[in-house]
Scaffold this active site. Structure first.
Site, PDB file in Angstrom:
ATOM      1  N   TYR A  49       0.642  -1.131   0.038  1.00 18.44           N
ATOM      2  CA  TYR A  49      -0.042   0.050   0.237  1.00 18.44           C
ATOM      3  C   TYR A  49       0.755   1.077   0.046  1.00 18.44           C
ATOM      4  CZ  TYR A  49      -4.212  -2.701   0.961  1.00 18.44           C
ATOM      5  OH  TYR A  49      -5.298  -3.626   0.907  1.00 18.44           O
ATOM      6  N   ASN A 113     -14.544  -4.633   1.552  1.00 19.96           N
ATOM      7  CA  ASN A 113     -14.876  -4.880   0.066  1.00 19.96           C
ATOM      8  C   ASN A 113     -14.584  -6.211  -0.504  1.00 19.96           C
ATOM      9  OD1 ASN A 113     -12.148  -4.380  -0.441  1.00 19.96           O
ATOM     10  ND2 ASN A 113     -12.843  -2.308  -1.523  1.00 19.96           N
TER      11      ASN A 113
END
Length: 151
Positions: A49, A113
């Site tokens: 990330y 998600n």
């Protein structure tokens, strides 16, 4: 061949959705080149990330992806594979994801998600190298069904 990295996030693993999600990818005709269940370390999460470092949601991403095991896979196919997978995955916010997509069928909130998918062929290569050594990938293999999938 084009490849993409997918991560079935902790919520997908905890909810028992690994099989249904991987089935959708295989049923579409895409091929797995690498697959593993793993616990993402904080250091690995920070590398993955890294482009979001400094943003308000960065620490939350790191904490969540390291909170429980994930399944990481390398998926290969002809040109357009990354785009095909992104379409199958659906919008980042499951509440806005189309029915029939992975997030549209199984997700509810943006913070849960279910799946990460590479956003470009270049990202697919970069992300694959973060999570897999070359020795962990099957470089070339033929499936009996390939002739029925590709012209």
């Amino acid at each position: 061949m084009e490849r993409a990295l997918i991560i079935l996030k902790p919520d997908a693993v905890q909810r028992g959705l690994v099989g249904p999600i991987l089935s959708r990818i295989e049923q579409r005709g895409l091929k797995l080149q690498g697959l593993k269940l793993m616990q993402v370390t904080e250091a690995l999460a920070r590398i993955h990330y890294g482009e979001h470092e400094g943003k308000p949601f960065f620490q939350g991403l790191v904490e969540y992806i390291t909170s429980a095991p994930v399944v990481v896979a390398v998926v290969v196919g002809k040109a357009g594979t990354v785009e095909m997978i992104r379409t199958m995955v659906g919008a980042t916010n499951p509440a806005k994801a189309a029915p029939g997509t992975i997030r549209g069928d199984f997700g509810v909130e943006i913070g849960r998600n279910l799946i990460h998918a590479s956003d470009s062929p270049e990202s697919g290569e970069r992300e694959t190298s973060i999570f897999f050594d070359d020795a962990e990938l099957i470089q070339q293999w033929d499936r009996a069904t390939d002739a029925w999938i590709y012209e």
